[in-house]
Motif scaffolding. Structure first.
Motif, PDB file in Angstrom:
ATOM      1  N   ALA A 131       0.849  -1.189   0.000  1.00 34.50           N
ATOM      2  CA  ALA A 131       0.000   0.000   0.000  1.00 34.50           C
ATOM      3  C   ALA A 131       0.887   1.241   0.000  1.00 34.50           C
ATOM      4  O   ALA A 131       2.040   1.201   0.439  1.00 34.50           O
ATOM      5  N   ILE A 132       0.325   2.335  -0.507  1.00 32.94           N
ATOM      6  CA  ILE A 132       1.041   3.608  -0.518  1.00 32.94           C
ATOM      7  C   ILE A 132       1.384   4.011   0.915  1.00 32.94           C
ATOM      8  O   ILE A 132       0.551   3.905   1.819  1.00 32.94           O
ATOM      9  N   ALA A 133       2.607   4.490   1.118  1.00 36.82           N
ATOM     10  CA  ALA A 133       3.053   4.886   2.457  1.00 36.82           C
ATOM     11  C   ALA A 133       3.901   6.152   2.365  1.00 36.82           C
ATOM     12  O   ALA A 133       5.090   6.083   2.045  1.00 36.82           O
ATOM     13  N   PRO A 134       3.314   7.311   2.634  1.00 38.00           N
ATOM     14  CA  PRO A 134       4.131   8.531   2.707  1.00 38.00           C
ATOM     15  C   PRO A 134       5.188   8.370   3.796  1.00 38.00           C
ATOM     16  O   PRO A 134       4.940   7.735   4.824  1.00 38.00           O
ATOM     17  N   PHE A 135       6.355   8.945   3.584  1.00 38.09           N
ATOM     18  CA  PHE A 135       7.421   8.787   4.573  1.00 38.09           C
ATOM     19  C   PHE A 135       8.356   9.987   4.537  1.00 38.09           C
ATOM     20  O   PHE A 135       8.390  10.758   3.577  1.00 38.09           O
ATOM     21  N   ILE A 136       9.101  10.134   5.607  1.00 36.34           N
ATOM     22  CA  ILE A 136      10.267  11.012   5.618  1.00 36.34           C
ATOM     23  C   ILE A 136      11.462  10.145   5.990  1.00 36.34           C
ATOM     24  O   ILE A 136      11.299   8.979   6.360  1.00 36.34           O
ATOM     25  N   CYS A 137      12.647  10.719   5.915  1.00 37.96           N
ATOM     26  CA  CYS A 137      13.833  10.021   6.386  1.00 37.96           C
ATOM     27  C   CYS A 137      14.346  10.685   7.655  1.00 37.96           C
ATOM     28  O   CYS A 137      14.334  11.915   7.772  1.00 37.96           O
ATOM     29  N   SER A 138      14.805   9.874   8.581  1.00 34.10           N
ATOM     30  CA  SER A 138      15.506  10.414   9.734  1.00 34.10           C
ATOM     31  C   SER A 138      16.857  10.941   9.262  1.00 34.10           C
ATOM     32  O   SER A 138      17.264  10.723   8.115  1.00 34.10           O
ATOM     33  N   GLN A 139      17.572  11.609  10.150  1.00 34.48           N
ATOM     34  CA  GLN A 139      18.891  12.113   9.782  1.00 34.48           C
ATOM     35  C   GLN A 139      19.916  10.992   9.631  1.00 34.48           C
ATOM     36  O   GLN A 139      21.044  11.234   9.204  1.00 34.48           O
ATOM     37  N   GLN A 140      19.518   9.761   9.945  1.00 40.58           N
ATOM     38  CA  GLN A 140      20.370   8.595   9.714  1.00 40.58           C
ATOM     39  C   GLN A 140      19.939   7.830   8.464  1.00 40.58           C
ATOM     40  O   GLN A 140      20.306   6.669   8.278  1.00 40.58           O
ATOM     41  N   ALA A 141      19.166   8.494   7.611  1.00 41.02           N
ATOM     42  CA  ALA A 141      18.715   7.916   6.338  1.00 41.02           C
ATOM     43  C   ALA A 141      17.854   6.674   6.536  1.00 41.02           C
ATOM     44  O   ALA A 141      17.881   5.750   5.720  1.00 41.02           O
TER      45      ALA A 141
ATOM     46  N   ASP B 151      -0.573  18.116   7.645  1.00 39.46           N
ATOM     47  CA  ASP B 151      -1.938  17.634   7.882  1.00 39.46           C
ATOM     48  C   ASP B 151      -1.971  16.430   8.820  1.00 39.46           C
ATOM     49  O   ASP B 151      -3.050  16.031   9.282  1.00 39.46           O
ATOM     50  N   ALA B 152      -0.814  15.846   9.107  1.00 40.76           N
ATOM     51  CA  ALA B 152      -0.763  14.670   9.979  1.00 40.76           C
ATOM     52  C   ALA B 152      -0.732  15.035  11.457  1.00 40.76           C
ATOM     53  O   ALA B 152      -0.674  14.148  12.312  1.00 40.76           O
ATOM     54  N   VAL B 153      -0.793  16.330  11.774  1.00 41.06           N
ATOM     55  CA  VAL B 153      -0.638  16.753  13.167  1.00 41.06           C
ATOM     56  C   VAL B 153      -1.684  16.122  14.078  1.00 41.06           C
ATOM     57  O   VAL B 153      -1.380  15.745  15.225  1.00 41.06           O
ATOM     58  N   THR B 154      -2.922  15.973  13.605  1.00 37.09           N
ATOM     59  CA  THR B 154      -3.962  15.395  14.459  1.00 37.09           C
ATOM     60  C   THR B 154      -3.696  13.920  14.751  1.00 37.09           C
ATOM     61  O   THR B 154      -4.057  13.421  15.826  1.00 37.09           O
ATOM     62  N   TYR B 155      -3.042  13.228  13.809  1.00 41.98           N
ATOM     63  CA  TYR B 155      -2.768  11.810  14.009  1.00 41.98           C
ATOM     64  C   TYR B 155      -1.759  11.582  15.130  1.00 41.98           C
ATOM     65  O   TYR B 155      -1.814  10.571  15.830  1.00 41.98           O
ATOM     66  N   PHE B 156      -0.822  12.513  15.275  1.00 44.56           N
ATOM     67  CA  PHE B 156       0.191  12.364  16.314  1.00 44.56           C
ATOM     68  C   PHE B 156      -0.420  12.371  17.712  1.00 44.56           C
ATOM     69  O   PHE B 156       0.154  11.824  18.650  1.00 44.56           O
ATOM     70  N   ASP B 157      -1.570  12.990  17.843  1.00 44.40           N
ATOM     71  CA  ASP B 157      -2.207  13.090  19.152  1.00 44.40           C
ATOM     72  C   ASP B 157      -3.162  11.934  19.434  1.00 44.40           C
ATOM     73  O   ASP B 157      -3.769  11.880  20.505  1.00 44.40           O
ATOM     74  N   LEU B 158      -3.296  11.023  18.487  1.00 46.13           N
ATOM     75  CA  LEU B 158      -4.174   9.869  18.668  1.00 46.13           C
ATOM     76  C   LEU B 158      -3.346   8.655  19.073  1.00 46.13           C
ATOM     77  O   LEU B 158      -2.328   8.344  18.451  1.00 46.13           O
ATOM     78  N   GLU B 159      -3.798   7.959  20.101  1.00 45.32           N
ATOM     79  CA  GLU B 159      -3.025   6.843  20.644  1.00 45.32           C
ATOM     80  C   GLU B 159      -2.830   5.710  19.651  1.00 45.32           C
ATOM     81  O   GLU B 159      -1.847   4.965  19.732  1.00 45.32           O
ATOM     82  N   GLU B 160      -3.772   5.549  18.715  1.00 46.86           N
ATOM     83  CA  GLU B 160      -3.679   4.399  17.812  1.00 46.86           C
ATOM     84  C   GLU B 160      -2.683   4.599  16.665  1.00 46.86           C
ATOM     85  O   GLU B 160      -2.453   3.678  15.874  1.00 46.86           O
ATOM     86  N   PHE B 161      -2.091   5.789  16.557  1.00 50.34           N
ATOM     87  CA  PHE B 161      -1.095   6.014  15.515  1.00 50.34           C
ATOM     88  C   PHE B 161       0.306   5.895  16.101  1.00 50.34           C
ATOM     89  O   PHE B 161       0.599   6.440  17.171  1.00 50.34           O
ATOM     90  N   HIS B 162       1.166   5.180  15.367  1.00 51.73           N
ATOM     91  CA  HIS B 162       2.520   4.924  15.848  1.00 51.73           C
ATOM     92  C   HIS B 162       3.537   5.181  14.737  1.00 51.73           C
ATOM     93  O   HIS B 162       3.244   4.988  13.553  1.00 51.73           O
ATOM     94  N   LEU B 163       4.720   5.599  15.144  1.00 55.13           N
ATOM     95  CA  LEU B 163       5.823   5.775  14.206  1.00 55.13           C
ATOM     96  C   LEU B 163       6.656   4.503  14.138  1.00 55.13           C
ATOM     97  O   LEU B 163       6.897   3.847  15.153  1.00 55.13           O
ATOM     98  N   TYR B 164       7.092   4.195  12.925  1.00 56.51           N
ATOM     99  CA  TYR B 164       8.036   3.102  12.713  1.00 56.51           C
ATOM    100  C   TYR B 164       9.216   3.630  11.910  1.00 56.51           C
ATOM    101  O   TYR B 164       9.056   4.490  11.043  1.00 56.51           O
ATOM    102  N   ARG B 165      10.381   3.109  12.217  1.00 60.19           N
ATOM    103  CA  ARG B 165      11.552   3.384  11.386  1.00 60.19           C
ATOM    104  C   ARG B 165      11.952   2.081  10.712  1.00 60.19           C
ATOM    105  O   ARG B 165      11.798   0.990  11.287  1.00 60.19           O
ATOM    106  N   ILE B 166      12.432   2.195   9.499  1.00 64.05           N
ATOM    107  CA  ILE B 166      12.861   1.004   8.773  1.00 64.05           C
ATOM    108  C   ILE B 166      14.383   0.905   8.831  1.00 64.05           C
ATOM    109  O   ILE B 166      15.092   1.774   8.313  1.00 64.05           O
ATOM    110  N   ARG B 167      14.842  -0.119   9.515  1.00 67.51           N
ATOM    111  CA  ARG B 167      16.279  -0.398   9.558  1.00 67.51           C
ATOM    112  C   ARG B 167      16.629  -1.149   8.282  1.00 67.51           C
ATOM    113  O   ARG B 167      16.259  -2.308   8.092  1.00 67.51           O
ATOM    114  N   VAL B 168      17.332  -0.477   7.404  1.00 65.71           N
ATOM    115  CA  VAL B 168      17.568  -1.003   6.058  1.00 65.71           C
ATOM    116  C   VAL B 168      18.712  -2.011   6.064  1.00 65.71           C
ATOM    117  O   VAL B 168      19.814  -1.723   6.547  1.00 65.71           O
ATOM    118  N   GLU B 169      18.436  -3.179   5.517  1.00 68.87           N
ATOM    119  CA  GLU B 169      19.445  -4.240   5.429  1.00 68.87           C
ATOM    120  C   GLU B 169      20.035  -4.356   4.023  1.00 68.87           C
ATOM    121  O   GLU B 169      21.234  -4.580   3.866  1.00 68.87           O
TER     122      GLU B 169
END
Length: 241
Positions: free
Chosen positions: A35-45, A110-128
């Motif tokens: 599925a489509i997944a908007p993302f940003i990168c951390s400063q560690q790529a 526009d994602a600001v409201t999601y950050f305040d909802l308990e059911e939304f979580h951040l994940y980082r992808i550790r690239v192998e």
């Protein structure tokens, strides 16, 4: 893989926000679920995604953290443009990290409201593993740590917000010059969105209407505010020469 192609792959990753996330389906074992997944990168790529706990991806990643992220540009002809496939593990990330939250919301306000909802979580992808296709005859596999092996000493995670605020408060004229000099774009307003080791992003406007977003790459990676200042000053001087 050449160092130049690896750097190009990371520049593409930092510059892009569009991807398809594929997880291992729990509903239909043995099949991937994409599925489509908007993302940003951390400063560690490392790609950062915001996921609803009730979404299929969240359920899948809870059982099997192995994922694939296909990163692509907005170009109409996808066959003629770069694409990047990242294979790794999706790990929980701290949604209360104020620096990461600020970076995410500058790109996706526009994602600001999601950050305040308990059911939304951040994940980082550790690239192998990484598969980068830059164009005809320019493609290769390489290991994930090649994306950030030179970023271990980066201080940008804690310094980026200050740099962005400073540029937007005191150097609007410089950013307008960047737009004209690098991209040939004439704008009457410009705002820096974010800055990373390989470059920075600016949205440009005419009046109150946002016309688009521009990417500016640095010649060399920057790891801290002083590096960023030198790179930004050099870009400004190049535009005036």
């Amino acid at each position: 893989m050449s160092a130049a192609l690896t750097r190009e792959a990371r520049q593409f990753l930092f510059a892009t926000r569009h991807a398809v996330l594929s997880t291992y389906s729990m509903k239909y074992p043995g099949y991937p679920f994409g599925a489509i997944a908007p993302f940003i990168c951390s400063q560690q790529a490392e790609p950062i995604i915001l996921v609803n706990a009730n979404a299929e991806h969240a359920k899948n990643m809870h059982e099997n953290a192995k994922v694939s992220l296909l990163v692509f540009s907005e170009a109409q002809n996808q066959h003629a443009h770069a694409q990047l496939t990242l294979i790794g593990e999706a790990l929980p990330s701290d949604k209360n990290d104020s620096d990461l939250r600020a970076r995410y919301l500058r790109y996706f306000p526009d994602a600001v409201t999601y950050f305040d909802l308990e059911e939304f979580h951040l994940y980082r992808i550790r690239v192998e593993h990484v598969r980068y296709i830059a164009g005809l005859g320019r493609l290769d596999w390489f290991e994930g740590d090649s994306l950030n092996e030179d970023l271990a000493d980066s201080m940008l995670a804690s310094q980026e917000s200050g740099i962005v605020s400073h540029m937007n408060e005191d150097h609007i004229d410089s950013m307008l010059e960047y737009c004209q000099h690098v991209h040939g774009v004439t704008a009457d307003q410009a705002e820096m969105i974010g800055l990373d080791a390989d470059g920075f992003d600016v949205k440009y406007m005419h009046g109150e209407e946002v016309y688009g977003q521009l990417r500016f790459n640095f010649d060399q990676p920057v790891l801290n505010a002083m590096d960023a200042r030198k790179a930004l000053v050099a870009l400004a001087q190049a535009g005036r020469s």
